[in-house]
Design an enzyme around this catalytic site. Sequence first.
Site, PDB file in Angstrom:
ATOM      1  N   SER A 154      36.376  51.506  41.262  1.00 44.01           N
ATOM      2  CA  SER A 154      35.321  50.513  40.205  1.00 44.01           C
ATOM      3  C   SER A 154      34.556  50.985  39.480  1.00 44.01           C
ATOM      4  O   SER A 154      33.566  51.343  39.956  1.00 44.01           O
ATOM      5  CB  SER A 154      35.665  49.251  41.208  1.00 44.01           C
ATOM      6  OG  SER A 154      34.225  47.834  40.110  1.00 44.01           O
ATOM      7  N   TYR A 167      30.669  44.177  47.352  1.00 41.00           N
ATOM      8  CA  TYR A 167      31.736  45.246  46.979  1.00 41.00           C
ATOM      9  C   TYR A 167      31.218  45.935  46.690  1.00 41.00           C
ATOM     10  O   TYR A 167      32.088  47.307  46.324  1.00 41.00           O
ATOM     11  CB  TYR A 167      31.671  43.678  46.155  1.00 41.00           C
ATOM     12  CG  TYR A 167      32.993  44.716  45.158  1.00 41.00           C
ATOM     13  CD1 TYR A 167      34.605  44.281  45.617  1.00 41.00           C
ATOM     14  CD2 TYR A 167      32.765  44.832  43.608  1.00 41.00           C
ATOM     15  CE1 TYR A 167      35.177  44.244  44.276  1.00 41.00           C
ATOM     16  CE2 TYR A 167      34.043  45.515  42.401  1.00 41.00           C
ATOM     17  CZ  TYR A 167      34.761  44.693  43.255  1.00 41.00           C
ATOM     18  OH  TYR A 167      36.453  45.568  42.201  1.00 41.00           O
TER      19      TYR A 167
HETATM   20  P1  NAD Z   1      43.352  40.397  41.846  1.00 40.67           P
HETATM   21  O1  NAD Z   1      42.828  38.900  42.342  1.00 40.67           O
HETATM   22  O2  NAD Z   1      44.339  39.661  40.387  1.00 40.67           O
HETATM   23  O3  NAD Z   1      43.884  41.039  42.690  1.00 40.67           O
HETATM   24  C1  NAD Z   1      43.833  41.139  44.712  1.00 40.67           C
HETATM   25  C2  NAD Z   1      45.330  41.670  44.421  1.00 40.67           C
HETATM   26  O4  NAD Z   1      44.883  42.180  45.975  1.00 40.67           O
HETATM   27  C3  NAD Z   1      46.144  40.713  44.990  1.00 40.67           C
HETATM   28  O5  NAD Z   1      47.287  40.294  44.293  1.00 40.67           O
HETATM   29  C4  NAD Z   1      45.869  39.682  46.272  1.00 40.67           C
HETATM   30  O6  NAD Z   1      46.980  39.159  46.937  1.00 40.67           O
HETATM   31  C5  NAD Z   1      46.032  41.123  46.713  1.00 40.67           C
HETATM   32  N1  NAD Z   1      45.512  41.387  47.765  1.00 40.67           N
HETATM   33  C6  NAD Z   1      44.270  40.545  48.442  1.00 40.67           C
HETATM   34  N2  NAD Z   1      43.918  40.835  49.425  1.00 40.67           N
HETATM   35  C7  NAD Z   1      44.842  41.646  49.689  1.00 40.67           C
HETATM   36  C8  NAD Z   1      45.096  42.115  51.418  1.00 40.67           C
HETATM   37  N3  NAD Z   1      44.416  42.437  52.900  1.00 40.67           N
HETATM   38  N4  NAD Z   1      46.003  42.485  51.850  1.00 40.67           N
HETATM   39  C9  NAD Z   1      47.344  43.021  50.837  1.00 40.67           C
HETATM   40  N5  NAD Z   1      47.068  41.973  49.584  1.00 40.67           N
HETATM   41  C10 NAD Z   1      45.974  41.754  49.196  1.00 40.67           C
HETATM   42  O7  NAD Z   1      42.642  41.161  41.347  1.00 40.67           O
HETATM   43  P2  NAD Z   1      41.814  42.876  40.274  1.00 40.67           P
HETATM   44  O8  NAD Z   1      41.243  42.152  39.681  1.00 40.67           O
HETATM   45  O9  NAD Z   1      43.579  42.604  40.110  1.00 40.67           O
HETATM   46  O10 NAD Z   1      41.928  43.436  41.364  1.00 40.67           O
HETATM   47  C11 NAD Z   1      42.809  44.629  42.103  1.00 40.67           C
HETATM   48  C12 NAD Z   1      42.156  45.534  42.576  1.00 40.67           C
HETATM   49  O11 NAD Z   1      41.016  46.248  41.374  1.00 40.67           O
HETATM   50  C13 NAD Z   1      40.782  45.296  43.045  1.00 40.67           C
HETATM   51  O12 NAD Z   1      41.052  45.985  44.142  1.00 40.67           O
HETATM   52  C14 NAD Z   1      39.538  45.312  42.200  1.00 40.67           C
HETATM   53  O13 NAD Z   1      38.650  45.576  43.528  1.00 40.67           O
HETATM   54  C15 NAD Z   1      39.705  45.857  41.019  1.00 40.67           C
HETATM   55  N6  NAD Z   1      39.165  46.239  40.452  1.00 40.67           N
HETATM   56  C16 NAD Z   1      38.964  45.250  39.043  1.00 40.67           C
HETATM   57  C17 NAD Z   1      38.370  45.332  38.744  1.00 40.67           C
HETATM   58  C18 NAD Z   1      38.722  43.521  37.734  1.00 40.67           C
HETATM   59  O14 NAD Z   1      37.586  43.392  36.441  1.00 40.67           O
HETATM   60  N7  NAD Z   1      39.746  42.274  37.219  1.00 40.67           N
HETATM   61  C19 NAD Z   1      36.681  45.824  37.858  1.00 40.67           C
HETATM   62  C20 NAD Z   1      37.589  47.253  38.937  1.00 40.67           C
HETATM   63  C21 NAD Z   1      37.740  47.213  40.248  1.00 40.67           C
END
Ligand code: NAD
Length: 269
Positions: A154, A167
């Site tokens: 991130s 986080y």
């Molecule tokens: P999201 O909530 O849409 O997806 C998260 C996914 O992780 C979901 O499919 C959920 O079911 C899965 N998950 C949660 N706990 C789990 C577990 N114990 N085992 C297996 N799967 C699990 O969110 P996202 O935005 O798609 O996030 C994905 C990644 O991207 C994360 O690591 C998040 O920190 C990172 N991220 C997101 C953003 C953003 O702006 N959306 C920015 C920076 C980083």
Amino acid sequence: MEISLRNQVAVVTGASSGIGSGIAKSLASAGATVIVNHSSERSTDEAKAVLKEITDAGGKGITYQCDVSKEDQVIKMFQDTVSQFGTVDILINNAGIQKDAKFTEMTIDQWNAVIGVNLTGQFLCAREAIKEFLRRGIDPSRSIACGKIIHISSVHEIIPWAGHANYASSKGAIRMLMQTLAQEYGADKIRVNSICPGAIQTPINKDAWSTPEALNSLLNLIPYNRIGQPQDIGNLAAFLASDLADYITGTSIFVDGGMTTFESFSTGG
Ligand code: NAD
């Protein structure tokens, strides 16, 4: 120039939603067989919908339920993948959660839950993936590299985030995990990198884009003046996993519309 992941098997954690689903679709469209991992019974339908999009577009894959914070489940996911598809070539360590709280009010459960999925989950999956890469060895019919790991970190791997200490700590730690693995396994031709997304439109940050006011205030942080989409991350993941990126290892690439140029300084600071 073509991005090809033909003959390769990719595990994408947390692929039932958001960024993970975008990456799973990108890797499948480049020819990889994709393991669409999801965490619980509740996310089965979402994972199946992602797989359907993949197969409707001519791609290949399966859904696989596994909580990445649980060691026995992660070991089994890799064992089952290897017995069904022969090996694993690519790991996308994407699953992640937020449990936000003011620091003095943060409970040990909130801390442990976030570290458990975002950091320990990435450790467990990387360990099982590297064991499998080393067992198989380099197979030039698949890739020049022995294996590829992409951590989804991130912008908060470098931007502190008040109210989100668990986080931000998990993402800061991923940088050292990634660089240590790249250093430890470089000679084995295992490439390890991180993608650091800025604001990507997914369920995890719905509060930041679901009203015009929230979206406007978010856009103040993004010089490129748009919110990112899962496909923006999927495009880079497919490239990084491919042999076109063969000399890239041990680095974090920011995909953030310029967020890490610190837009608030654009008027002189
Ligand atoms: P999201 O909530 O849409 O997806 C998260 C996914 O992780 C979901 O499919 C959920 O079911 C899965 N998950 C949660 N706990 C789990 C577990 N114990 N085992 C297996 N799967 C699990 O969110 P996202 O935005 O798609 O996030 C994905 C990644 O991207 C994360 O690591 C998040 O920190 C990172 N991220 C997101 C953003 C953003 O702006 N959306 C920015 C920076 C980083």
